[in-house]
Design a protein around this motif. Structure first.
Motif, mmCIF file in Angstrom:
data_model
loop_
_atom_site.group_PDB
_atom_site.id
_atom_site.type_symbol
_atom_site.label_atom_id
_atom_site.label_comp_id
_atom_site.label_asym_id
_atom_site.label_seq_id
_atom_site.Cartn_x
_atom_site.Cartn_y
_atom_site.Cartn_z
ATOM 1 N N LEU A 220 0.865 -1.174 0.000
ATOM 2 C CA LEU A 220 0.000 0.000 0.000
ATOM 3 C C LEU A 220 0.906 1.229 0.000
ATOM 4 O O LEU A 220 1.728 1.412 0.898
ATOM 5 C CB LEU A 220 -0.909 0.013 1.229
ATOM 6 N N GLU A 232 -2.750 4.091 -3.207
ATOM 7 C CA GLU A 232 -3.278 2.867 -3.816
ATOM 8 C C GLU A 232 -2.332 1.710 -3.559
ATOM 9 O O GLU A 232 -1.180 1.902 -3.159
ATOM 10 C CB GLU A 232 -3.487 3.048 -5.324
ATOM 11 N N MET A 236 -4.070 -2.296 -7.332
ATOM 12 C CA MET A 236 -5.472 -2.058 -6.997
ATOM 13 C C MET A 236 -5.674 -0.661 -6.415
ATOM 14 O O MET A 236 -4.792 -0.118 -5.759
ATOM 15 C CB MET A 236 -5.956 -3.061 -5.936
ATOM 16 N N VAL A 238 -7.997 1.273 -3.491
ATOM 17 C CA VAL A 238 -8.421 0.761 -2.174
ATOM 18 C C VAL A 238 -9.643 1.499 -1.645
ATOM 19 O O VAL A 238 -9.844 2.690 -1.919
ATOM 20 C CB VAL A 238 -7.277 0.835 -1.135
ATOM 21 N N GLY A 299 -9.608 -4.027 -2.025
ATOM 22 C CA GLY A 299 -8.996 -3.436 -3.196
ATOM 23 C C GLY A 299 -9.818 -3.762 -4.425
ATOM 24 O O GLY A 299 -10.576 -4.737 -4.447
#
Length: 357
Positions: A220, A232, A236, A238, A299
């Motif tokens: 992250l 993010e 992905m 979030v 995600g």
């Protein structure tokens, strides 16, 4: 620009892998799409050819200056045999936004969509049908001019390849563990963080390697200036459900404008679930978790669709979310979105585009 796509099919078909052994992005179909660009001539010679190596000069600019962009989308086959694409127009639009940022010539969006549909139709028998599987489609552009001057290329290729895939994460739709990165920076506003380009992902690989060594699936990222605001995950966008409201970091110039992200926001609002795009600090998120306000996290992305987050690790402090289980909203979103994509649930938004076979 030529509007007719030449199709050259192969007689040497590959053996298809077993659907339960697909993995992600390991196997590739029998054909690919290619189109060339040269300055003064524009994009030309769109064609579908047998899947094959790309031959490039060692001085091609893509190798030296990273001038390349890519997209990712999926094709699905329904129980009735229809082939569906999920919001392909959005992928093509984003491809051109990335092109603009990287100094790559605009690609005709109607032609790009026609190319997508035709190459999928040619290799339609590669689309897997078991639960959790799909045909992953990867359009990309590379700079091919053989020159070492630091400027935009005068020659490019636009290529589409395809891969039958299973789940992106080995965990499937079970919660994943995410490591919060503190040392490295991926992107800042004004850079290339919002473009889908190789450099973005190259910047993330070292941190991802460290995270995996610690037992975490992904990283992250925090903002590159203050090192405190959530941006993010490597693959992905979030979302966090806090006191009944779903929050996601707002687009700020360094976060990818995810197509699944925008679809999830639309679905949540359709269900009258409060959703906000906002600036979120990692410290506030941990405080929300300690107070019991953080109810679930997940995600979103083309590859994983919805991936529940069961644990975060920030500065060595482990945070378990929703007792490490898949949350109610995450589960409902996954079931609904994959149902729409596979044609088993109603599509009230007109997201799915049928490929004529």
């Amino acid at each position: 620009m030529a509007s007719t796509i030449d199709i050259q099919t192969t007689t040497k078909k590959k053996q298809k892998p077993l659907q339960h052994e697909l993995g992600f992005g390991i196997h590739f179909t029998d054909h690919m799409f290619i189109m060339d660009y040269s300055e003064g001539k524009g994009w030309y010679d769109p064609r579908i050819v047998p899947y094959q190596p790309i031959v490039l000069d060692p001085a091609a600019k893509v190798f030296h200056y990273g001038q390349t962009i890519f997209e990712g989308l999926k094709a699905f086959k329904t129980e009735e045999g229809k082939v569906l694409l999920f919001r392909p127009d959005r992928n093509i639009q984003r491809l051109n936004r990335s092109n603009e940022r990287l100094g790559v010539p605009h690609i005709d969006e109607d032609l790009a969509l026609e190319a997508l549909k035709k190459v999928i139709a040619v290799d339609q028998d590669w689309i897997p049908t078991e639960p959790g599987t799909s045909l992953y489609v990867r359009p990309f552009v590379i700079a091919t001019q053989p020159a070492l001057g630091v400027d935009a290329s005068t020659h490019y290729q636009f290529i589409i390849i395809m891969s039958p895939v299973g789940n992106y994460y080995t965990e499937g739709v079970n919660p994943v563990k995410i490591f919060v990165e503190n040392e490295y920076v991926r992107a800042v506003k004004g850079g290339i963080g919002e473009a889908k380009t190789a450099g973005n992902y190259a910047a993330s690989l070292k941190a991802q390697e460290i995270a995996k060594e610690k037992g975490y699936s992904q990283v992250l990222w925090l903002d590159g200036v203050h090192r405190k605001y959530i941006e993010e995950v490597g693959s992905m966008n979030v979302f966090f459900k806090i006191n009944g409201t779903v929050y996601t970091p707002k687009l700020n110039g360094s976060i990818l404008d995810g197509i699944t992200r925008s679809s999830i926001i639309q679905l949540l609002r359709h269900w009258d679930i409060p959703v906000e795009e906002s600036t979120m600090s990692i410290e506030d998120l941990y405080n929300d978790a300690k107070s019991g306000a953080l109810e679930e996290a997940f995600g979103t992305g083309t590859a994983a669709v919805i991936s529940p987050i069961g644990e975060l690790n920030w500065r060595g402090e482990q945070l378990t979310i929703a007792d490490g289980k898949t949350g109610e909203v995450s589960s409902k979103l996954y079931d609904t979105l994959t149902g729409i994509q596979r044609g088993t649930k109603p599509d009230p938004f007109g997201w799915m585009v049928e490929v004529t076979l």
